[in-house]
Design a protein around this motif. Structure first.
Motif, PDB file in Angstrom:
ATOM      1  N   ASP A 339       0.750  -1.093  -0.067  1.00  0.00           N
ATOM      2  CA  ASP A 339      -0.098   0.151   0.131  1.00  0.00           C
ATOM      3  C   ASP A 339       0.930   1.413  -0.098  1.00  0.00           C
ATOM      4  O   ASP A 339       0.207   2.159   0.208  1.00  0.00           O
ATOM      5  N   PHE A 340       2.037   0.994  -0.160  1.00  0.00           N
ATOM      6  CA  PHE A 340       3.059   2.356  -0.134  1.00  0.00           C
ATOM      7  C   PHE A 340       3.585   2.604  -1.483  1.00  0.00           C
ATOM      8  O   PHE A 340       4.326   1.744  -2.064  1.00  0.00           O
ATOM      9  N   SER A 352       6.908   9.413  -0.253  1.00  0.00           N
ATOM     10  CA  SER A 352       6.010   8.526  -0.029  1.00  0.00           C
ATOM     11  C   SER A 352       4.896   8.792   0.545  1.00  0.00           C
ATOM     12  O   SER A 352       4.580   9.745   1.141  1.00  0.00           O
ATOM     13  N   ASN A 354       0.780   6.663   1.573  1.00  0.00           N
ATOM     14  CA  ASN A 354       0.047   5.399   1.877  1.00  0.00           C
ATOM     15  C   ASN A 354      -1.208   5.449   0.794  1.00  0.00           C
ATOM     16  O   ASN A 354      -1.789   6.562   0.723  1.00  0.00           O
ATOM     17  N   SER A 356      -3.418   3.272   0.070  1.00  0.00           N
ATOM     18  CA  SER A 356      -4.820   2.218   0.539  1.00  0.00           C
ATOM     19  C   SER A 356      -5.936   3.054   0.123  1.00  0.00           C
ATOM     20  O   SER A 356      -6.893   2.269  -0.476  1.00  0.00           O
ATOM     21  N   ASN A 364      -2.388  11.646   2.670  1.00  0.00           N
ATOM     22  CA  ASN A 364      -1.603  10.519   3.304  1.00  0.00           C
ATOM     23  C   ASN A 364      -0.097  10.564   2.942  1.00  0.00           C
ATOM     24  O   ASN A 364       0.466   9.395   2.580  1.00  0.00           O
ATOM     25  N   GLN A 365       0.142  11.738   2.692  1.00  0.00           N
ATOM     26  CA  GLN A 365       1.809  11.542   2.421  1.00  0.00           C
ATOM     27  C   GLN A 365       2.489  11.468   3.677  1.00  0.00           C
ATOM     28  O   GLN A 365       2.201  11.840   4.696  1.00  0.00           O
ATOM     29  N   LEU A 366       3.555  10.582   3.551  1.00  0.00           N
ATOM     30  CA  LEU A 366       4.421   9.969   4.752  1.00  0.00           C
ATOM     31  C   LEU A 366       5.497  10.829   5.155  1.00  0.00           C
ATOM     32  O   LEU A 366       5.789  11.174   6.121  1.00  0.00           O
ATOM     33  N   PRO A 400       7.508   2.214   6.676  1.00  0.00           N
ATOM     34  CA  PRO A 400       7.434   3.145   5.354  1.00  0.00           C
ATOM     35  C   PRO A 400       7.267   4.526   5.677  1.00  0.00           C
ATOM     36  O   PRO A 400       7.390   5.385   4.676  1.00  0.00           O
ATOM     37  N   ALA A 401       6.674   4.809   6.832  1.00  0.00           N
ATOM     38  CA  ALA A 401       6.647   6.237   7.280  1.00  0.00           C
ATOM     39  C   ALA A 401       8.036   7.076   7.711  1.00  0.00           C
ATOM     40  O   ALA A 401       7.948   8.368   7.617  1.00  0.00           O
TER      41      ALA A 401
END
Length: 418
Positions: A339-340, A352, A354, A356, A364-366, A400-401
């Motif tokens: 999901d990344f 990066s 997420n 999903s 949902n930018q990490l 991933p974050a």
């Protein structure tokens, strides 16, 4: 009647005017850069014996490719660096394969495929310290390749090469032809003994076949016997083809005006299912079972383009539809790991997300690592491998974050890119 001016007076006035005009004249000088063509005969190229050389420093890395514990880094038009990447925190530069005109690479069952101008070469990697050329397939590529470091125009028997293809003013008023090229394969292909490359693909492996695209054509090779690649046929795709990405038994082909979807369930004869069209822009693509993620960017070879991430619904492969688009700065390559989604933003950095929830990706930018100039990447089994103008860096992306930098291989002469 006396004349208003004597001859001597007129001469004096004339000299003053001439002198004044010289004083007011603005002198300008310009310096132009141009390409100096070099003509090569393929008979001479083929006569060269290709042997593995000692490790060399990276000068201008072009493509990255991973196979087992090895990292392959292409030096555009010069050859391939081989590194032991068993420990991504300490990659070891092992050797260099000098391959003139090399742009692309892929690995299948310990056989490395690489282009040598118009020919396809197959190298046996069984002994990584003594790599052997086992087959040459002649006259299968006829295309023009343009990169920041030079240009290649290939014909059947003759190759024209140039260096630094820049036209314009020395002060930066000119323009640069620059089109990045790299390789891609779905990481699940590793189970089939294939390697994995980046997102801006020209070569890819699927179902015992090698697919190679140039600006207008896909060429198909039977590689059931990896050491004996056999050219089957070309398929015309239309102009502007840039990338290829396999997923299951489908091929997703990016062009500068859209994305082509081909059914490769009959691997030797793929058939077109659909074409999704967008504005003219550079176009790499990665996919999962429901969506295709496409980055569009403007640049020197992508006129009138947009800077976007587009999410395309591909649940019905015959009718792909735009789900949503998101503004980006100048996206180049991208990689999907579950999901990344990781996006290289050129000079702007590395992002990066997420994904999903494809309708709210922007929320949902990490991370946005603005110091990491980047062109392409590979989400590998041990690390996220990122290539940029300054070198090749690897990150631990188990979280991933929060990417954690493991190592960087610096280049000797960084090349400006767009």
């Amino acid at each position: 009647m006396k004349p208003l001016y004597s001859a001597s007076s007129l001469l004096f006035l004339l000299s003053v005017l001439v002198f004044s005009s010289c004083v007011d004249e603005v002198n300008s000088s310009y310096t132009y850069h141009t390409m100096m063509p070099i003509y090569l005969e393929m008979s001479d190229v083929r006569a060269r014996i290709i042997t593995t050389e000692p490790a060399q420093p990276l000068d201008n890395p072009g493509k990255i490719y991973i196979y087992e514990d090895y990292l392959f880094i292409n030096e555009p038009t010069k050859g391939i660096h081989i590194l032991n990447n068993e420990n991504p925190a300490k990659p070891i530069n092992l050797s260099f394969i000098p391959i003139a005109g090399n742009v692309d690479m892929a690995v299948n069952g310990r056989i490395l495929y690489a282009d040598n101008y118009v020919d396809l070469l197959a190298f046996d990697l069984s002994n990584i310290n003594d790599i052997k050329l086992v087959k040459r397939v002649e006259d299968v590529f006829t295309h023009m390749y343009t990169h920041a470091t030079g240009e290649i125009i290939t014909f059947r028997d003759t190759v024209i090469t140039t260096e630094n293809p820049t036209w314009g003013f020395e002060d930066g008023g000119g323009w640069l032809m620059n089109s990045s090229m790299s390789f891609s394969s779905n990481y699940s292909a590793a189970a089939q003994s294939y390697g994995t490359g980046g997102s801006m693909a020209r070569f890819t492996l699927a179902n015992l076949h090698l697919y190679a695209v140039d600006e207008s054509t896909m060429r198909i090779f039977d590689v059931e016997n990896p050491s004996d690649p056999t050219f089957l046929k070309p398929i015309d795709l239309g102009w502007g083809i840039e990338t290829i990405f396999p997923f299951e038994d489908k091929l997703f082909i990016g062009s500068n005006v859209g994305m082509h979807i081909y059914d490769a369930s009959t691997p030797s004869s793929p058939t077109r299912m659909a074409v999704y069209e967008h504005v003219q822009a550079c176009d790499p693509v990665v996919v999962n079972s429901d969506y295709a993620f496409v980055t569009l960017r403007n640049g020197t070879s992508c006129w009138n383009g947009a800077n976007q991430l587009q999410v395309i619904d591909i649940k019905d492969l015959y009718q792909p539809k735009l789900k949503k688009s998101y503004p980006m700065l100048n996206p180049h390559g991208l990689g999907l790991a579950g999901d990344f989604l990781y996006i290289t933003e050129g000079n702007h950095g590395l992002k990066s997300f997420n994904v999903s929830d494809v309708m709210n990706i922007d929320q949902n930018q990490l991370e946005f690592l603005t110091s990491e100039k980047s062109v392409d990447l590979i989400p590998g089994p041990k690390s996220l491998i990122v290539i940029g103008p300054d070198g090749v860096c690897q990150f631990d992306y188990s979280n991933p974050a929060k990417l954690k930098k493991l190592s960087c291989i610096q280049v000797k002469n960084p090349v400006k890119f767009y």
